[in-house]
Scaffold this motif. Structure first.
Motif, mmCIF file in Angstrom:
data_model
loop_
_atom_site.group_PDB
_atom_site.id
_atom_site.type_symbol
_atom_site.label_atom_id
_atom_site.label_comp_id
_atom_site.label_asym_id
_atom_site.label_seq_id
_atom_site.Cartn_x
_atom_site.Cartn_y
_atom_site.Cartn_z
ATOM 1 N N LEU A 73 103.948 51.085 -1.605
ATOM 2 C CA LEU A 73 104.221 51.128 -0.159
ATOM 3 C C LEU A 73 105.219 52.229 0.185
ATOM 4 O O LEU A 73 105.134 52.849 1.247
ATOM 5 C CB LEU A 73 104.743 49.764 0.308
ATOM 6 C CG LEU A 73 103.710 48.635 0.249
ATOM 7 C CD1 LEU A 73 104.391 47.274 0.391
ATOM 8 C CD2 LEU A 73 102.659 48.811 1.338
ATOM 9 N N GLU A 74 106.162 52.501 -0.740
ATOM 10 C CA GLU A 74 107.092 53.602 -0.515
ATOM 11 C C GLU A 74 106.345 54.930 -0.544
ATOM 12 O O GLU A 74 106.614 55.831 0.273
ATOM 13 C CB GLU A 74 108.195 53.595 -1.571
ATOM 14 C CG GLU A 74 109.241 54.684 -1.324
ATOM 15 C CD GLU A 74 110.335 54.707 -2.373
ATOM 16 O OE1 GLU A 74 111.519 54.804 -2.004
ATOM 17 O OE2 GLU A 74 110.000 54.632 -3.571
ATOM 18 N N ALA A 75 105.385 55.064 -1.463
ATOM 19 C CA ALA A 75 104.594 56.292 -1.545
ATOM 20 C C ALA A 75 103.804 56.528 -0.262
ATOM 21 O O ALA A 75 103.519 57.670 0.100
ATOM 22 C CB ALA A 75 103.650 56.229 -2.745
ATOM 23 N N GLU A 76 103.461 55.459 0.431
ATOM 24 C CA GLU A 76 102.731 55.561 1.689
ATOM 25 C C GLU A 76 103.661 55.755 2.883
ATOM 26 O O GLU A 76 103.197 55.854 4.019
ATOM 27 C CB GLU A 76 101.881 54.304 1.899
ATOM 28 C CG GLU A 76 100.781 54.150 0.863
ATOM 29 C CD GLU A 76 100.023 52.842 1.001
ATOM 30 O OE1 GLU A 76 100.129 52.196 2.076
ATOM 31 O OE2 GLU A 76 99.318 52.454 0.048
ATOM 32 N N VAL A 90 110.455 51.038 6.989
ATOM 33 C CA VAL A 90 110.773 52.281 7.692
ATOM 34 C C VAL A 90 110.238 52.202 9.122
ATOM 35 O O VAL A 90 109.033 52.030 9.323
ATOM 36 C CB VAL A 90 110.155 53.493 6.967
ATOM 37 C CG1 VAL A 90 110.426 54.771 7.739
ATOM 38 C CG2 VAL A 90 110.706 53.592 5.549
ATOM 39 N N PRO A 91 111.113 52.320 10.125
ATOM 40 C CA PRO A 91 110.622 52.293 11.506
ATOM 41 C C PRO A 91 109.815 53.552 11.816
ATOM 42 O O PRO A 91 109.999 54.596 11.195
ATOM 43 C CB PRO A 91 111.911 52.265 12.345
ATOM 44 C CG PRO A 91 113.015 51.957 11.386
ATOM 45 C CD PRO A 91 112.572 52.458 10.044
ATOM 46 N N ILE A 92 108.916 53.445 12.772
ATOM 47 C CA ILE A 92 108.216 54.622 13.266
ATOM 48 C C ILE A 92 109.077 55.230 14.370
ATOM 49 O O ILE A 92 109.368 54.591 15.371
ATOM 50 C CB ILE A 92 106.825 54.254 13.810
ATOM 51 C CG1 ILE A 92 105.938 53.763 12.665
ATOM 52 C CG2 ILE A 92 106.174 55.451 14.490
ATOM 53 C CD1 ILE A 92 104.536 53.392 13.079
ATOM 54 N N LEU A 171 95.578 58.314 10.085
ATOM 55 C CA LEU A 171 96.503 57.838 11.121
ATOM 56 C C LEU A 171 96.468 56.319 11.278
ATOM 57 O O LEU A 171 97.273 55.753 12.022
ATOM 58 C CB LEU A 171 96.138 58.458 12.478
ATOM 59 C CG LEU A 171 96.040 59.974 12.565
ATOM 60 C CD1 LEU A 171 95.442 60.376 13.910
ATOM 61 C CD2 LEU A 171 97.404 60.613 12.367
ATOM 62 N N ALA A 172 95.526 55.665 10.605
ATOM 63 C CA ALA A 172 95.193 54.278 10.925
ATOM 64 C C ALA A 172 96.368 53.321 10.783
ATOM 65 O O ALA A 172 96.592 52.464 11.653
ATOM 66 C CB ALA A 172 94.029 53.813 10.058
#
Length: 231
Positions: A73-76, A90-92, A171-172
């Protein structure tokens, strides 16, 4: 000792260690799916510190596969690891949300024009997504972000451009997280989103690609304005 069969041939017996080696990836995949689903639907909002110990207990697994899931998940770009503590969602950021909306508008409006001739199959798929959105409205918003994602993805897919579809799919996850945050701020907005989706669907069903693109542009603009709001 290996067991034998009638002609004297032997059959191999799987060693327990091979099963053990498969157990950890299975647990890691389960942890990954559990956490990512909640990241995308807003149950784990930006800024939340996910406790490694609490999640491991909840899932009935050790911390090792959970750490593997956190690493993926960190890699993403979805979490930031905090060793021996867990992971921070991580906030957007506002600028990232603007970038996502801009990219979506470019791709989706173009695809709407091309998808106008897709016919009844697309109409049925969009109506199915709208029905799921309506059920989400009746359930205080649960599941809306995924149904919204399915609606917009169907339009892009119907355009028949595989390269654009792959770009859009990148972007999904951000799209779904933004949608979940938006409706969490104002669940009543779902009803308006559904009405806008119905209008877009009608335009596409009538083969009016330009009108569908304009309705879609306005719809995305409304969503963008609401996403910029802070509560």
């Amino acid at each position: 000792m290996s067991p034998t069969i009638a002609d004297g041939a032997t059959v191999s017996v799987a060693h327990p260690s091979s099963h053990d080696r498969q157990a950890a990836p299975s647990a890691a995949q389960r942890a990954y799916a559990h956490v990512k689903e909640r990241l995308l639907d807003g149950r784990f909002p930006g800024g939340t510190l996910l406790s490694e110990n609490a999640l491991a207990r909840e899932l009935g697994i050790s911390r090792t596969p959970l750490r593997q899931a956190f690493g993926q998940l960190e890699a993403e770009g979805l979490v930031e690891l905090y060793p021996r503590r867990g992971a921070l969602v991580v906030p957007i950021s506002a600028s990232e949300a603007d970038d996502v909306h801009e990219a979506r508008e470019l791709i989706e409006c173009h695809c709407a024009r091309r998808a106008a001739g897709a016919g009844e199959a697309l109409t049925a798929e969009l109506e199915e997504a709208i029905a799921a959105q309506q059920r989400a409205l009746d359930s205080a918003g649960a599941g809306f972000a995924q149904a919204d994602r399915n609606f917009h993805r169907a339009i892009v897919a119907a355009a028949g451009n595989a390269l654009l579809a792959r770009s859009y799919d990148a972007l999904a996850d951000r799209h779904q997280r933004i949608a979940a945050t938006t409706v969490a701020r104002d669940p009543s907005r779902i009803e308006r989103f559904i009405a806008e989706h119905r209008a877009i669907t009608e335009a596409l069903a009538q083969g009016e690609g330009e009108r569908a693109a304009e309705l879609l542009r306005a719809h995305l603009g409304n969503a963008r304005a609401l996403a910029r709001r802070r509560t």
